[in-house]
Design an enzyme around this catalytic site. Structure first.
Site, PDB file in Angstrom:
ATOM      1  N   ALA A  71     -45.032   7.730  -4.697  1.00 51.71           N
ATOM      2  CA  ALA A  71     -44.304   6.592  -3.844  1.00 51.71           C
ATOM      3  C   ALA A  71     -43.775   7.151  -2.740  1.00 51.71           C
ATOM      4  O   ALA A  71     -43.286   8.495  -2.839  1.00 51.71           O
ATOM      5  CB  ALA A  71     -43.617   5.715  -4.843  1.00 51.71           C
ATOM      6  N   GLY A 116     -46.579   8.033  -8.119  1.00 53.15           N
ATOM      7  CA  GLY A 116     -47.526   6.896  -7.962  1.00 53.15           C
ATOM      8  C   GLY A 116     -48.946   7.256  -7.614  1.00 53.15           C
ATOM      9  O   GLY A 116     -49.707   6.747  -7.711  1.00 53.15           O
ATOM     10  N   GLU A 119     -50.476   7.583 -11.079  1.00 56.27           N
ATOM     11  CA  GLU A 119     -50.384   5.957 -11.444  1.00 56.27           C
ATOM     12  C   GLU A 119     -51.639   5.356 -11.046  1.00 56.27           C
ATOM     13  O   GLU A 119     -52.206   4.541 -11.778  1.00 56.27           O
ATOM     14  CB  GLU A 119     -49.014   5.271 -11.126  1.00 56.27           C
ATOM     15  CG  GLU A 119     -47.989   5.931 -12.005  1.00 56.27           C
ATOM     16  CD  GLU A 119     -46.506   5.264 -11.553  1.00 56.27           C
ATOM     17  OE1 GLU A 119     -46.431   5.562 -10.324  1.00 56.27           O
ATOM     18  OE2 GLU A 119     -45.865   4.945 -12.349  1.00 56.27           O
ATOM     19  N   GLU A 139     -41.078  11.854 -11.213  1.00 53.58           N
ATOM     20  CA  GLU A 139     -39.918  11.080 -10.933  1.00 53.58           C
ATOM     21  C   GLU A 139     -38.713  11.693 -11.344  1.00 53.58           C
ATOM     22  O   GLU A 139     -37.476  11.620 -10.791  1.00 53.58           O
ATOM     23  CB  GLU A 139     -40.065   9.766 -11.507  1.00 53.58           C
ATOM     24  CG  GLU A 139     -41.377   9.031 -10.680  1.00 53.58           C
ATOM     25  CD  GLU A 139     -42.592   9.359 -11.295  1.00 53.58           C
ATOM     26  OE1 GLU A 139     -42.893   9.987 -12.123  1.00 53.58           O
ATOM     27  OE2 GLU A 139     -43.439   8.785 -10.704  1.00 53.58           O
TER      28      GLU A 139
HETATM   29  N1  COA Z   1     -42.943  10.489  -0.187  1.00 53.11           N
HETATM   30  C1  COA Z   1     -42.690  10.553   1.078  1.00 53.11           C
HETATM   31  N2  COA Z   1     -42.806  11.785   1.825  1.00 53.11           N
HETATM   32  C2  COA Z   1     -43.386  12.878   0.997  1.00 53.11           C
HETATM   33  C3  COA Z   1     -44.007  12.626  -0.089  1.00 53.11           C
HETATM   34  C4  COA Z   1     -43.524  11.391  -0.905  1.00 53.11           C
HETATM   35  N3  COA Z   1     -43.771  11.178  -2.305  1.00 53.11           N
HETATM   36  N4  COA Z   1     -44.521  13.803  -0.600  1.00 53.11           N
HETATM   37  C5  COA Z   1     -44.695  14.464   0.505  1.00 53.11           C
HETATM   38  N5  COA Z   1     -44.127  13.780   1.566  1.00 53.11           N
HETATM   39  C6  COA Z   1     -44.016  14.437   3.044  1.00 53.11           C
HETATM   40  C7  COA Z   1     -43.039  15.446   3.091  1.00 53.11           C
HETATM   41  O1  COA Z   1     -41.965  14.966   3.107  1.00 53.11           O
HETATM   42  C8  COA Z   1     -43.428  16.137   4.449  1.00 53.11           C
HETATM   43  O2  COA Z   1     -43.207  15.529   5.379  1.00 53.11           O
HETATM   44  P1  COA Z   1     -42.664  15.988   6.728  1.00 53.11           P
HETATM   45  O3  COA Z   1     -43.417  17.149   7.247  1.00 53.11           O
HETATM   46  O4  COA Z   1     -42.326  14.988   7.655  1.00 53.11           O
HETATM   47  O5  COA Z   1     -41.168  16.639   6.270  1.00 53.11           O
HETATM   48  C9  COA Z   1     -44.877  15.938   4.078  1.00 53.11           C
HETATM   49  O6  COA Z   1     -45.161  15.175   3.304  1.00 53.11           O
HETATM   50  C10 COA Z   1     -45.628  17.315   3.540  1.00 53.11           C
HETATM   51  O7  COA Z   1     -44.965  17.628   2.276  1.00 53.11           O
HETATM   52  P2  COA Z   1     -44.295  19.048   1.933  1.00 53.11           P
HETATM   53  O8  COA Z   1     -43.167  18.854   0.889  1.00 53.11           O
HETATM   54  O9  COA Z   1     -43.850  19.598   3.225  1.00 53.11           O
HETATM   55  O10 COA Z   1     -45.701  19.806   1.317  1.00 53.11           O
HETATM   56  P3  COA Z   1     -45.401  21.037   0.340  1.00 53.11           P
HETATM   57  O11 COA Z   1     -46.844  21.782   0.300  1.00 53.11           O
HETATM   58  O12 COA Z   1     -44.402  22.049   0.564  1.00 53.11           O
HETATM   59  O13 COA Z   1     -45.074  20.300  -1.155  1.00 53.11           O
HETATM   60  C11 COA Z   1     -45.638  18.720  -2.820  1.00 53.11           C
HETATM   61  C12 COA Z   1     -46.191  19.615  -1.490  1.00 53.11           C
HETATM   62  C13 COA Z   1     -46.481  17.698  -3.308  1.00 53.11           C
HETATM   63  C14 COA Z   1     -44.998  19.795  -4.116  1.00 53.11           C
HETATM   64  C15 COA Z   1     -44.159  18.125  -2.109  1.00 53.11           C
HETATM   65  O14 COA Z   1     -44.528  17.394  -0.896  1.00 53.11           O
HETATM   66  C16 COA Z   1     -43.557  17.170  -3.275  1.00 53.11           C
HETATM   67  O15 COA Z   1     -42.885  17.459  -4.215  1.00 53.11           O
HETATM   68  N6  COA Z   1     -43.689  15.730  -2.895  1.00 53.11           N
HETATM   69  C17 COA Z   1     -43.015  14.766  -3.799  1.00 53.11           C
HETATM   70  C18 COA Z   1     -43.708  14.511  -4.957  1.00 53.11           C
HETATM   71  C19 COA Z   1     -42.887  13.565  -6.041  1.00 53.11           C
HETATM   72  O16 COA Z   1     -41.903  13.697  -6.196  1.00 53.11           O
HETATM   73  N7  COA Z   1     -43.648  12.358  -5.926  1.00 53.11           N
HETATM   74  C20 COA Z   1     -43.347  11.005  -6.616  1.00 53.11           C
HETATM   75  C21 COA Z   1     -42.520  10.330  -5.923  1.00 53.11           C
HETATM   76  S1  COA Z   1     -41.719   9.005  -6.994  1.00 53.11           S
END
Ligand code: COA
Length: 265
Positions: A71, A116, A119, A139
């Site tokens: 999400a 999400g 999910e 989460e």
């Molecule tokens: N919501 C909003 N934005 C997200 C996102 C999310 N769940 N997951 C990734 N993004 C965005 C990042 O903020 C970034 O945006 P920006 O370039 O404008 O800063 C872009 O996507 C790329 O993500 P980034 O974190 O830079 O890539 P990464 O390769 O370093 O890491 C992940 C990849 C998947 C490990 C990391 O993005 C992450 O942990 N995301 C969240 C996962 C999460 O907690 N999901 C559950 C949400 S309830």
């Protein structure tokens, strides 16, 4: 990927014969699900359910990195409790739509399926993952809990031990472990993901649509009721398929030693 024949940004829709490919299309945000994306997905699945030319849906994420990374954290950051509940309901309704689709839905998990994203994948009837995919319910790292059915569907799919581990630690697991836990059906090399997914989709596109629908209903209902009611429901659905031309065709083709042609009638 197939030619894009329609776009309801942030979701792309492409027809490939009887297969509809729905792609979450926010690659710069790793396909994170904001409210607009939830609504666009809901609309795309509504349309796919109604469209008689669509026999199978493949759901995936744009780009090479993510299926859906969860999400949208930026959107959630400022929500009030009431808005948080509404956001959860919005996602939950969309995911229920996916789960209850009257035709098979295959998740083509091309990368991160987190929060999400997992999910959403769990609502699909089948999941094929790239060997580069990672899945999890992270989460807890945000001070949140899963809000689109993660605690419930993971429990039903993989049992208590795996659900407690994934939800409480928040640590993602790789595709091989997800396969061992029964969270995905198959793992294939990333380069073969699309070909293998389309092969499976083709196979299902040639199967008897009303029988597929009956089985999807039985399996969905069976997961939500007791054995006695589930068996009753299956018997009723079994009787119902005798009203289809496809059943006559399938049994006749077997007896005549030829390939059946199913029309969904
Ligand atoms: N919501 C909003 N934005 C997200 C996102 C999310 N769940 N997951 C990734 N993004 C965005 C990042 O903020 C970034 O945006 P920006 O370039 O404008 O800063 C872009 O996507 C790329 O993500 P980034 O974190 O830079 O890539 P990464 O390769 O370093 O890491 C992940 C990849 C998947 C490990 C990391 O993005 C992450 O942990 N995301 C969240 C996962 C999460 O907690 N999901 C559950 C949400 S309830």
């Amino acid at each position: 990927m197939p030619e894009i024949t329609g776009t309801t940004s942030p979701v792309s829709i492409a027809h490939r014969g009887a297969i509809l490919v729905i792609t979450v299309n926010r690659p710069d945000k790793l396909n994170a699900l904001n409210a607009a994306t939830l609504d666009a997905l809901h609309a795309a699945f509504d349309a796919a359910a109604e469209d008689g030319s669509v026999r199978v849906v493949v759901l995936t994420g744009a780009g090479t990195k993510a299926f859906v990374a969860g999400a949208d954290i930026a959107e959630m950051n400022s929500l009030t409790p009431v808005q948080g509940r509404d956001f959860s309901l919005r996602g939950t309704r969309m995911m229920r739509r996916v789960e209850r689709m009257p035709k098979p839905v295959i998740a083509m998990v091309n990368g991160f399926a987190l929060g999400g994203g997992l999910e959403l994948a769990m609502c699909c009837h089948l999941r094929i993952a790239s060997d580069a995919a990672k899945v999890g319910q992270p989460e807890i790292n945000l001070g949140l809990i899963p809000g689109f059915g993660g605690t419930q569907r993971l429990l039903r799919l993989a049992g208590r031990a795996a659900t407690f581990e994934l939800c409480l630690t928040g640590a993602p697991i790789d595709a091989t472990r997800a396969l061992q836990l029964g969270i995905v059906n198959r793992v294939v090399p990333a380069a073969e993901l699309e070909t293998e997914t389309m092969k499976l989709a083709e196979q299902l596109a040639n199967a008897a649509p009303l029988a597929l629908r009956g089985m999807i209903d039985c399996i969905n209902i069976g997961g939500e009721c007791g054995l006695e009611e589930g068996l009753e429901y299956e018997s009723a659905q079994f009787g119902l398929v005798f009203s289809t031309q496809d059943m006559r065709e399938g049994t006749a083709a077997f007896l005549e030693r030829r390939k059946p042609v199913f029309k969904g009638e």
